[in-house]
Design a protein around this motif. Structure first.
Motif, short mmCIF file in Angstrom:
data_model
loop_
_atom_site.label_atom_id
_atom_site.label_comp_id
_atom_site.label_asym_id
_atom_site.label_seq_id
_atom_site.Cartn_x
_atom_site.Cartn_y
_atom_site.Cartn_z
N LEU A 76 0.83 -1.21 0.00
CA LEU A 76 0.00 0.00 0.00
C LEU A 76 0.86 1.26 0.00
O LEU A 76 0.59 2.21 -0.74
CB LEU A 76 -0.93 -0.01 1.21
N VAL A 77 1.92 1.25 0.80
CA VAL A 77 2.83 2.40 0.84
C VAL A 77 3.50 2.59 -0.52
O VAL A 77 3.64 3.71 -1.01
CB VAL A 77 3.89 2.22 1.95
N GLY A 78 3.89 1.49 -1.16
CA GLY A 78 4.52 1.58 -2.48
C GLY A 78 3.60 2.22 -3.50
O GLY A 78 4.02 3.09 -4.27
N LEU A 79 2.33 1.81 -3.48
CA LEU A 79 1.37 2.39 -4.43
C LEU A 79 1.14 3.87 -4.12
O LEU A 79 1.14 4.71 -5.03
CB LEU A 79 0.04 1.62 -4.40
N GLY A 80 0.99 4.20 -2.86
CA GLY A 80 0.76 5.61 -2.49
C GLY A 80 1.94 6.50 -2.82
O GLY A 80 1.79 7.59 -3.38
N ALA A 81 3.14 6.03 -2.49
CA ALA A 81 4.34 6.83 -2.76
C ALA A 81 4.57 6.99 -4.25
O ALA A 81 4.88 8.09 -4.73
CB ALA A 81 5.56 6.17 -2.11
N CYS A 82 4.39 5.92 -4.99
CA CYS A 82 4.60 5.99 -6.44
C CYS A 82 3.59 6.94 -7.08
O CYS A 82 3.93 7.73 -7.96
CB CYS A 82 4.49 4.59 -7.04
N THR A 83 2.35 6.87 -6.64
CA THR A 83 1.31 7.77 -7.16
C THR A 83 1.68 9.23 -6.91
O THR A 83 1.66 10.06 -7.83
CB THR A 83 -0.05 7.46 -6.51
N SER A 84 2.04 9.53 -5.67
CA SER A 84 2.38 10.90 -5.31
C SER A 84 3.59 11.41 -6.11
O SER A 84 3.57 12.51 -6.65
CB SER A 84 2.67 10.96 -3.81
N MET A 85 4.63 10.59 -6.21
CA MET A 85 5.83 10.99 -6.94
C MET A 85 5.56 11.17 -8.42
O MET A 85 6.04 12.12 -9.05
CB MET A 85 6.94 9.95 -6.73
N PRO A 142 4.18 3.47 -12.14
CA PRO A 142 4.76 2.14 -12.30
C PRO A 142 4.24 1.08 -11.34
O PRO A 142 4.04 -0.07 -11.73
CB PRO A 142 6.27 2.39 -12.10
N VAL A 143 3.99 1.44 -10.09
CA VAL A 143 3.48 0.44 -9.14
C VAL A 143 2.04 0.08 -9.48
O VAL A 143 1.64 -1.08 -9.38
CB VAL A 143 3.64 0.92 -7.68
N HIS A 144 1.25 1.05 -9.90
CA HIS A 144 -0.13 0.77 -10.34
C HIS A 144 -0.09 -0.23 -11.50
O HIS A 144 -0.84 -1.22 -11.51
CB HIS A 144 -0.83 2.06 -10.76
N LYS A 145 0.78 0.03 -12.47
CA LYS A 145 0.91 -0.89 -13.61
C LYS A 145 1.32 -2.29 -13.16
O LYS A 145 0.80 -3.29 -13.65
CB LYS A 145 1.93 -0.36 -14.62
N LEU A 146 2.25 -2.36 -12.23
CA LEU A 146 2.71 -3.66 -11.73
C LEU A 146 1.57 -4.42 -11.05
O LEU A 146 1.40 -5.63 -11.27
CB LEU A 146 3.85 -3.45 -10.73
N LEU A 147 0.78 -3.72 -10.26
CA LEU A 147 -0.30 -4.38 -9.52
C LEU A 147 -1.49 -4.76 -10.39
O LEU A 147 -2.20 -5.71 -10.08
CB LEU A 147 -0.76 -3.50 -8.36
#
Length: 159
Positions: A76-85, A142-147
């Motif tokens: 969840l942190v990975g998705l949130g951080a990637c989205t924000s960045m 990128p994390v959204h795409k991965l998930l």
């Protein structure tokens, strides 16, 4: 590296470690500290990525000591951080007046298929078209795409 090893030595004994590697297989961080092989804490791990270390654990209700985020929290942190960045980089490149991005991600496991719910708050004098475009860009982090297009996971025992 000495300060990092000294910090790790101050941690309570834990079950093991997690190491994140580069695609070519070269370890980002190699640490063979006997304290990480102890099993006094049932689930706590030190997760290593490059020069960074984060504790991972399970909550008390699941038998852990709640000394760090649970494994799914890192997703969840990975998705949130990637989205924000991703949104901050895009807005900067476009010269848009994005002051801040706050992302909240929750995991809903009440249905047969788990759902990640992401709420994005954009601050700054953005117009409706810019806000809509940033939402579309969030879907491309990128994390959204991965998930959403999960990779194949290959596991092997190394000893």
């Amino acid at each position: 590296m000495t300060d990092f090893r000294a910090w790790v030595a101050t941690l309570p004994p834990m079950r093991g470690r997690i190491r994140i590697e580069r695609v070519d297989g070269t370890p980002e961080v190699v640490m063979d500290d006997p304290a990480t092989k102890n099993s006094l804490d049932p689930y706590m791990m030190v997760a290593l990525a490059d020069a960074f270390a984060v504790l991972a654990d399970e909550p008390v209700v699941l038998g852990g000591d709640d000394r760090g985020p649970a494994p799914h929290d890192f997703v969840l942190v990975g998705l949130g951080a990637c989205t924000s960045m991703t949104l901050a980089m895009y807005a900067k490149r476009k010269g848009w007046p994005l002051a801040s991005v706050d992302v909240t991600v929750a995991l809903d496991v009440s249905a047969s298929t788990p759902v990640l719910r992401r709420r994005i708050a954009l601050e700054g004098p953005l117009d409706d078209d810019q806000r809509a475009r940033l939402l579309a860009i969030a879907e491309k982090c990128p994390v959204h795409k991965l998930l959403t297009a999960p990779p194949r996971i290959e596991s092997e025992l190394t000893r």
